[in-house]
Design an enzyme around this catalytic site. Sequence first.
Site, PDB file in Angstrom:
ATOM      1  N   CYS A  66       0.669  -1.194   0.007  1.00  0.00           N
ATOM      2  CA  CYS A  66       0.062   0.032   0.079  1.00  0.00           C
ATOM      3  C   CYS A  66       0.874   1.251  -0.085  1.00  0.00           C
ATOM      4  O   CYS A  66       0.346   2.123  -0.823  1.00  0.00           O
ATOM      5  CB  CYS A  66      -0.852  -0.013   1.321  1.00  0.00           C
ATOM      6  SG  CYS A  66      -1.526  -1.535   1.519  1.00  0.00           S
ATOM      7  N   ASP A  74      -3.066  -3.182   7.683  1.00  0.00           N
ATOM      8  CA  ASP A  74      -4.315  -3.743   8.157  1.00  0.00           C
ATOM      9  C   ASP A  74      -4.415  -5.210   7.792  1.00  0.00           C
ATOM     10  O   ASP A  74      -4.616  -6.145   8.349  1.00  0.00           O
ATOM     11  CB  ASP A  74      -5.436  -3.072   7.701  1.00  0.00           C
ATOM     12  CG  ASP A  74      -5.633  -1.744   8.568  1.00  0.00           C
ATOM     13  OD1 ASP A  74      -6.683  -1.555   9.067  1.00  0.00           O
ATOM     14  OD2 ASP A  74      -4.638  -1.225   8.967  1.00  0.00           O
ATOM     15  N   CYS A  88      -2.067   3.179   3.091  1.00  0.00           N
ATOM     16  CA  CYS A  88      -2.840   2.319   3.768  1.00  0.00           C
ATOM     17  C   CYS A  88      -3.846   2.855   4.621  1.00  0.00           C
ATOM     18  O   CYS A  88      -3.853   3.962   5.061  1.00  0.00           O
ATOM     19  CB  CYS A  88      -2.144   1.122   4.435  1.00  0.00           C
ATOM     20  SG  CYS A  88      -3.058  -0.378   5.048  1.00  0.00           S
ATOM     21  N   LYS A 132      -5.001   3.734   7.721  1.00  0.00           N
ATOM     22  CA  LYS A 132      -5.143   4.496   8.744  1.00  0.00           C
ATOM     23  C   LYS A 132      -4.512   6.107   8.423  1.00  0.00           C
ATOM     24  O   LYS A 132      -4.483   6.885   9.134  1.00  0.00           O
ATOM     25  CB  LYS A 132      -4.732   4.124  10.113  1.00  0.00           C
ATOM     26  CG  LYS A 132      -5.484   2.800  10.670  1.00  0.00           C
ATOM     27  CD  LYS A 132      -6.885   3.046  10.375  1.00  0.00           C
ATOM     28  CE  LYS A 132      -7.630   1.895  10.678  1.00  0.00           C
ATOM     29  NZ  LYS A 132      -7.726   0.935   9.656  1.00  0.00           N
ATOM     30  N   CYS A 183      -5.447  -2.138  -1.181  1.00  0.00           N
ATOM     31  CA  CYS A 183      -6.307  -3.188  -1.499  1.00  0.00           C
ATOM     32  C   CYS A 183      -7.406  -2.397  -2.611  1.00  0.00           C
ATOM     33  O   CYS A 183      -7.853  -1.494  -2.380  1.00  0.00           O
ATOM     34  CB  CYS A 183      -7.050  -3.685  -0.246  1.00  0.00           C
ATOM     35  SG  CYS A 183      -5.598  -4.293   0.866  1.00  0.00           S
ATOM     36  N   SER A 198     -13.343  -4.809   8.371  1.00  0.00           N
ATOM     37  CA  SER A 198     -12.606  -4.262   7.258  1.00  0.00           C
ATOM     38  C   SER A 198     -13.547  -3.927   6.403  1.00  0.00           C
ATOM     39  O   SER A 198     -14.801  -4.247   6.197  1.00  0.00           O
ATOM     40  CB  SER A 198     -11.766  -5.389   6.683  1.00  0.00           C
ATOM     41  OG  SER A 198     -11.615  -5.245   5.293  1.00  0.00           O
TER      42      SER A 198
END
Length: 557
Positions: A50, A82, A123, A125, A195, A471
């Site tokens: 990511c 994550d 990613c 956060k 993702c 998620s």
Amino acid sequence: MDLKHRSHGITDGRDRAPARAMFKAVGFTDSDLNKPLIGVANTWIETMPCNFHLRRLSAKVKEGIRAAGGTPMEFNTIAISDGETMGTEGMRASLVSRELIADSIELVCRGQMFDAVVCVVGCDKTIPAGAMALARLNIPGLVLYGGTIAPGNYRGKDVTIQDVFEAVGANAAGKMTDAELHELENVACPAAGACGGQYTANTMSTVMEMIGLSPMGFNSVPAMDPKKDQIAYDCGEVVMNLLRQGINPRDILTRPAFENAIAGVAATGGSTNAVLHLLAIAREAGVPLHIDDFQKVSERTPLLADLKPSGRFVASDMHRAGGIRLLVQRLLEGKHLYQNALTVTGKTLSTEGGSAVETPGQEVIALLEKPLKKTGGLVILHGNLAPEGCVAKISGHERLSHRGPARVFESEEDAMTAVTEKRIKAGDVVVIRNEGPKGGPGMREMLGVTAAIVGEGLGGSVALLTDGRFSGATRGLMAGHVSPEAALGGPIAAVHEGDTIHFDVNQRVLEVEVSDTALRQRLAQWKPPQPRYPTGVFGKYAALVSSASEGAITKPK
């Protein structure tokens, strides 16, 4: 506008000679120091796809800043994957990292007295953390998302990391061989990028463009698309224009902007984590926002984007179809957005959306008159199990009601073991508690469990509720962020094995069929669990974190 409105204090005058000497030690010249100093907050890390490519993008951002008349100074923050930590003790670090990243950006920008900042994120956060830092600092700045990963290809079919998580359950159920699982694992993530479905990273990327903190159309360019370098370079001009015009984040982060962002989540079937993160950003910006506001906006917003985890397409497909601009154009046509909301380009949302170009024949973003669903997927439930509310995501395929016996677990690991050992049966309601912000600590995501349930073939017959998170790849009838959490003595702490749990999505209700008197008696006998981490970063976090219904931000007591 004094472009060096903050950095004068660290670079100018006789008394700052020692500071200038130290800057010169690393290559900055008098000419550099006479220009505005622009922080480049890079969340690069070598542990995950990511954020792995963000060094390259940050270098391009710096080139753009220099060309636009500023002096960039790059610094790093930490980041936690994550996807890699999912289902492990390490996942407790994920939400905690959001606070630490925001703190880091804020601290460096205050300490180094930067005049503006670009947050380069990837990613999950890192995206809300960048926005939270901008809201705190209120200096000119923007967020640039590194971009989505390309889909993998497994036996002629596009796949994402969601398929791998669900394949674990299928393998445990004997529906997929070890060799097939390994083959899928090898192809699901083909290169750098976050993702690929409308999971949390791409949801928060959408949020940043819809709320106005990212230039529209920049974030959705995929990570490894050759155009991404130019996008990063262009951020230099955007941030310098913000500085010249004196536009600060709180000028952009208005109540209408937050409602636009919520509409973007609802219209794309986005992650429930957006609720948590938008509440957090709102608290940092001083904008009143309540968990029930998500329900109100979702009810008036159609679901238009056919994206995974419940739809057919991935984020790169949406980009090729016309991207966020096309989505905004559709929503504006239906009067679902505040058109005059300001963005970091200095243009309004309607001006940005007005330049949308739709790819002929695209199937990703539905026509306004033929939505995938008339209302968005975010649903806020209340009831005797969630007095402060909880969050579910309804794509249109799930059951809208469920009544079944509670199967109670005190941790994610215990629940995962029960699923893989086939101890969960059709009709059950899996209750996972003591995984909230304080109790976890860190409010772990339950993708491992939810994906295993789907992989076992129970996705249509088992419900789940937790004071933890989900998620963005989670699907099925699942309620997360149950508040107050168990560690605070919330009613979820009083559920017993076998109690009947009732979900009613149409009535927005989540309840345990136990009398109020019995619930009060059980809670009177409840004792708070011992902290899992009494010291260190997790101990500090647990001591300072607020309820999920308040965004789970840390604040002085």
